[in-house]
Design a protein around this motif. Structure first.
Motif, PDB file in Angstrom:
ATOM      1  N   SER A 196       0.755  -1.196  -0.090  1.00 52.20           N
ATOM      2  CA  SER A 196       0.093   0.038  -0.116  1.00 52.20           C
ATOM      3  C   SER A 196       1.088   1.106   0.155  1.00 52.20           C
ATOM      4  CB  SER A 196      -1.123   0.117   1.217  1.00 52.20           C
ATOM      5  OG  SER A 196      -0.167  -0.109   2.500  1.00 52.20           O
TER       6      SER A 196
ATOM      7  N   ILE B  14      -2.349   3.964  -2.803  1.00 48.79           N
ATOM      8  CA  ILE B  14      -3.138   4.935  -2.759  1.00 48.79           C
ATOM      9  C   ILE B  14      -2.543   6.271  -3.427  1.00 48.79           C
ATOM     10  CG2 ILE B  14      -4.880   6.387  -1.358  1.00 48.79           C
ATOM     11  CD1 ILE B  14      -4.979   4.291   0.776  1.00 48.79           C
TER      12      ILE B  14
ATOM     13  N   SER C 191      -1.897   9.646  -4.305  1.00 51.67           N
ATOM     14  CA  SER C 191      -2.099  10.861  -3.590  1.00 51.67           C
ATOM     15  C   SER C 191      -0.921  11.834  -4.057  1.00 51.67           C
ATOM     16  CB  SER C 191      -2.351  10.824  -1.999  1.00 51.67           C
ATOM     17  OG  SER C 191      -0.798  10.394  -1.530  1.00 51.67           O
TER      18      SER C 191
ATOM     19  N   ILE D 241      -6.384   0.557  -8.447  1.00 50.02           N
ATOM     20  CA  ILE D 241      -6.452   1.878  -7.607  1.00 50.02           C
ATOM     21  C   ILE D 241      -5.674   3.056  -8.128  1.00 50.02           C
ATOM     22  CG2 ILE D 241      -6.263   2.850  -5.378  1.00 50.02           C
ATOM     23  CD1 ILE D 241      -6.900   0.226  -4.130  1.00 50.02           C
TER      24      ILE D 241
ATOM     25  N   HIS E 125      -7.446  14.034  -4.888  1.00 49.19           N
ATOM     26  CA  HIS E 125      -8.453  13.774  -3.894  1.00 49.19           C
ATOM     27  C   HIS E 125      -9.342  12.508  -4.303  1.00 49.19           C
ATOM     28  CE1 HIS E 125      -7.055  17.989  -3.051  1.00 49.19           C
ATOM     29  NE2 HIS E 125      -7.099  17.784  -1.880  1.00 49.19           N
ATOM     30  N   GLN E 126      -8.787  11.664  -4.714  1.00 49.35           N
ATOM     31  CA  GLN E 126      -9.602  10.429  -5.300  1.00 49.35           C
ATOM     32  C   GLN E 126     -10.607  10.151  -4.479  1.00 49.35           C
ATOM     33  OE1 GLN E 126      -7.037   7.499  -6.973  1.00 49.35           O
ATOM     34  NE2 GLN E 126      -6.425   8.445  -8.673  1.00 49.35           N
ATOM     35  N   SER E 127     -10.191   9.892  -3.190  1.00 50.55           N
ATOM     36  CA  SER E 127     -11.572   9.543  -2.400  1.00 50.55           C
ATOM     37  C   SER E 127     -12.699  10.318  -2.324  1.00 50.55           C
ATOM     38  CB  SER E 127     -11.082   9.499  -0.847  1.00 50.55           C
ATOM     39  OG  SER E 127      -9.856   8.336  -0.788  1.00 50.55           O
ATOM     40  N   LEU E 128     -12.572  11.419  -2.345  1.00 47.63           N
ATOM     41  CA  LEU E 128     -13.674  12.509  -2.371  1.00 47.63           C
ATOM     42  C   LEU E 128     -14.297  12.397  -3.569  1.00 47.63           C
ATOM     43  CD1 LEU E 128     -15.233  14.945  -1.147  1.00 47.63           C
ATOM     44  CD2 LEU E 128     -13.539  16.489  -2.324  1.00 47.63           C
TER      45      LEU E 128
ATOM     46  N   VAL F  76     -14.293   9.712  -5.716  1.00 46.02           N
ATOM     47  CA  VAL F  76     -15.159   8.339  -5.761  1.00 46.02           C
ATOM     48  C   VAL F  76     -16.418   8.612  -5.006  1.00 46.02           C
ATOM     49  CG1 VAL F  76     -14.897   6.174  -5.014  1.00 46.02           C
ATOM     50  CG2 VAL F  76     -12.959   7.118  -6.278  1.00 46.02           C
ATOM     51  N   SER F  77     -16.400   9.017  -3.779  1.00 53.04           N
ATOM     52  CA  SER F  77     -17.382   9.244  -3.056  1.00 53.04           C
ATOM     53  C   SER F  77     -18.710  10.106  -3.582  1.00 53.04           C
ATOM     54  CB  SER F  77     -17.324   9.834  -1.846  1.00 53.04           C
ATOM     55  OG  SER F  77     -16.095   9.189  -0.874  1.00 53.04           O
TER      56      SER F  77
END
Length: 780
Positions: free
Chosen positions: A508, A532, A534, A559, A582-585, A587-588
């Motif tokens: 990771s 991840i 970033s 990912i 800001h991939q998490s945001l 994706v959300s």
């Protein structure tokens, strides 16, 4: 001048229209010099070919005839593929303009004869494939006399029966000549003597006497002789084959050849006498016997033969095969032996000791076990062996395998992949100079000090490793892909590592210290892990000492996706956008929007009966594929009755009794009684309506509320009312307002307002008239 301009305009217009027609037939002709028109069902070579085209692929079409003008404009054509058509005739001037053609494939067509005129102008032709046609011979003279630059020629077919003197006149040098002559019956001696050198001669033939005659003509010209699809059954045939011992061939291959115990000694004797033979190859052959040879091998050891390759040799009684004592004195000079996928379960120790010069041994895909390997690699055996491949065997004891090979002082490379070792011990004894070890796919869950410390290359991929903590000071290449590792190995334990593949694990992230510790690293593949992406992580790996020289890849679909999607992208050249930071945001947000869209679609679908329309479209499409009316012989019922379950008492006890006991009786189709069990209910409804002369709808308040009645109405709505016929009979069992019928059945509502229907009377004196009217309607 006006007429000249007009003529030029006409010519240009015709040319442009032909080019447009060509692009419609073969869209690929538009963009490149290659024209792919294969598998398009063409009956002729398309018009509009220009001098821009260098490759034309017309394979797998239905072309029957090649006309003189078809290829007239394609003057720069280099490759012409016409295989697998139905070509039976070619105009003699069809290839006149193809002076630059280098490859012509006419194989697998229906040519019954070959004309020398076809090839007169193909002065640049290097490769010609004419096998798989219908000709029985090559004509009285040579059809190839003008092909001075010909390099490879593939000819023959199941009907090919005759080779005459002069058929190959004009050809002096070939890189490859392949003759398919499974049914060859006539070969005139000297037919192939005009060819002075053939680098690779392939003969597919069945008759040993003809094979002998062909070999006699090739004694000094064939460098590599490949023999296919012939059977050497009896010892008497060896007399005919003995001419092979005079050949100057350096390599002889047997493919799909049948051998027996009676012929093997003779063949071995002959091969040992071939003066310049370096390599013998056997692939996909069959041996009938157990190695108990009646005749002795009458030959001294060949001074030139060094390489033996045996792949997929089928020995039906392999478990009875003897110890090959007869060939012990013939193998001491072999340097390379491959015996692959041949069910070898043991190499006799005496044979191993005789392989005094062997440096390369491949025994992959066989049946060697731990005990048999110990016997095969006995002390004194394979003394000079450097490379050993034992992959895909039946080895299971790791310590025993290592010990069996430990005396091989010269062994450098060992492949024991795709065996089933499982747990390995802490200490093992290995060859002193082993540098390359392949342990991939061996079911090893954990590494120990049993792995030799002398290694320079180690492949331990596709196991179930969760950590790597070995001390290998000389290791330069490490392959750890497809394991369960969550961290990079300790660089201090592998200080000389230059390249590492650790893709498809569970990494990771990695730290600055970990990266800096690999001081000699030039290539690092960490593709398909759980990194991840970033901005912080990318900036971190971009600014480490020397890290710009490493290649770090994330394959597309994982990912880390965007600019890192190209495997092997150089880290220093990668830049992430603001959104990618800001991939998490992102994706959300995408998930939330997607969920909202789904909710809106569900709500709209519920309000406007989307599910009903989809189900009805499916039923309608199925119905439309069937004939509108069933043939009279398929009509089984007078009427199909559509009714609600709540009205079953009246239908079954009143109407059915009245109609089926009438004189003559009516045959009714009821879903309870006549539907086929196990069949989809919609199919039952459709088939029942089609097999019925009429359709009776017993309408009531319950009917319009029934789901399955809706299906029956739906189908009849499309099938009956849209055809404007009178196959539907409406019975109103109780007063019902047309507004009670769902609005989507607007035609049914209109018909109820305009068409006469039968209403069930409550008064008994009127019921007799009701039945009479119903019977008349059913008979109409």
């Amino acid at each position: 001048h006006t007429w000249q301009v007009w003529a030029m305009y006409v010519v240009l217009a015709v040319s442009l229209s032909e080019e447009q027609a060509l692009k419609q037939v073969c869209p690929s002709c538009d963009a490149t010099q290659s024209c792919n028109c294969s598998s398009m069902g063409l009956d002729f070579i398309p018009s509009g070919l220009t001098d821009k085209i260098t490759l034309l692929d017309l394979a797998r079409n239905r072309i029957k005839h090649i006309r003189a003008h078809d290829l007239q404009q394609a003057v720069n054509l280099r490759t012409l593929l016409l295989q697998s058509n139905k070509i039976s005739s070619i105009d003699e001037d069809s290839f006149v303009s193809l002076g630059k053609l280098e490859l012509l494939d006419l194989s697998n067509n229906r040519l019954a004869h070959l004309s020398p005129r076809w090839f007169d102008h193909l002065v640049s032709l290097q490769h010609l494939h004419i096998h798989g046609n219908c000709y029985s011979d090559l004509g009285e003279s040579s059809p190839f006399s003008s092909l001075r630059n010909l390099s490879s020629l593939h000819l023959g077919n199941p009907r090919f029966s005759t080779i005459r003197q002069g058929n190959f006149e004009g050809i002096t040098l070939l890189d490859q000549l392949w003759i398919e002559g499974s049914n060859l019956s006539v070969y005139e001696p000297g037919s192939l003597k005009s060819i002075k050198k053939i680098n690779h001669m392939i003969i597919s033939i069945r008759r040993v006497d003809l094979f002998s005659a062909i070999v006699r003509d090739l004694l000094h010209s064939a460098i590599w002789l490949e023999i296919r699809e012939i059977a050497f059954n009896i010892a008497e045939e060896m007399q005919l084959l003995s001419v092979l011992s005079l050949s100057f061939a350096k390599k002889i291959s047997f493919k799909q050849v049948l051998l027996t115990d009676a012929t093997v000694p003779g063949i071995v004797t002959i091969l040992e006498k071939v003066p310049r033979l370096v390599e013998v190859e056997m692939k996909d052959c069959r041996l009938l016997g157990t190695g108990r040879w009646d005749l002795e091998i009458q030959a001294n050891q060949s001074q030139s033969l060094r390489v033996l390759t045996i792949e997929k040799l089928s020995i039906e009684e392999f478990y009875l095969f003897t110890d090959l004592q007869a060939v012990l004195d013939l193998v001491s000079l072999f340097t390379k032996i491959t015996v692959e996928n041949t069910k070898v379960f043991l190499v006799p120790c005496r044979l191993s000791k005789q392989l005094l010069s062997l440096e390369y041994l491949d025994l992959s895909a066989n049946l060697l076990g731990d005990q048999s390997l110990e016997h095969s690699a006995c002390p004194g055996g394979w003394p000079l062996l450097k490379t050993l491949n034992l992959s895909q065997n039946s080895l299971s004891d790791f310590k025993m395998t290592a010990k069996s090979l430990s005396h091989l002082r010269n062994l450098i490379l060992l492949d024991i992949s795709q065996n089933n070792f499982g747990e390995i011990p802490d200490v093992c004894e290995w060859p002193a100079n082993l540098k390359y070890l392949n342990l991939s796919r061996t079911q090893i869950p954990k590494l120990t000090a049993c792995i030799p410390s002398t290694l320079e290359v180690l492949d331990i991929s596709a196991n179930n490793l969760k950590e790597f903590n070995l001390h290998l000071p000389f290791l330069k290449e490490l392959y750890l892909a497809k394991n369960q590792l969550k961290a990079l190995p300790d660089a201090a334990s592998i200080p000389n590592l230059v390249a590492m593949s650790i893709g498809r694990n569970k990494l990771s992230s990695f730290s600055k210290e970990e990266l800096e510790s690999f001081k000699k690293m030039e290539l690092l593949d960490v593709s398909a892990n759980n990194f991840i992406c970033s901005c912080e992580f990318l900036s971190f790996i971009q600014h480490q000492a020397g890290i710009g020289q490493m290649l770090v890849g994330w394959p597309e679909g994982y990912i880390c996706d965007s600019p890192l999607a190209v495997r092997g992208a150089q880290v220093g050249a990668i830049h992430l956008s603001l959104m990618e930071c800001h991939q998490s945001l992102v994706v959300s947000l995408i998930c939330a929007v997607f969920f909202l869209v789904i909710l809106v679609l569900v709500a709209i679908g519920y309000k406007y009966h989307a599910v009903w329309y989809m189900r009805m479209t499916w039923a309608w499409l199925r119905a439309k594929r069937k004939p509108k009316r069933a043939p009279p012989k398929d009509i089984c019922y007078d009427a199909f009755v559509s009714y609600s379950e709540n009205d079953s008492n009246w239908v079954e006890n009143v109407m059915v009794q009245e109609l089926e006991q009438a004189c003559p009786p009516f045959r009714l189709c009821l879903h309870k009684r006549d539907f086929v069990p196990g069949k989809w209910i919609v199919d039952n409804i459709i088939d029942s309506i089609e097999k019925s002369h009429k359709t009776l709808f017993v309408l009531s308040e319950h009917f319009v509320q029934s789901e399955w009645c809706k299906y029956e109405l739906d189908f009849s709505h499309f099938r009956l009312f849209d055809e404007n016929n009178d196959a539907a009979i409406l019975i109103l069992l109780e007063p019902i307002q047309s507004q009670a019928i769902p609005k989507r059945f607007c035609k049914l509502r209109k018909i109820m307002n305009t068409k006469t229907y039968l209403e069930w009377p409550r008064e008994e004196e009127q019921q007799e008239m009701f039945w009479e009217n119903l019977k008349v309607a059913l008979k109409s």
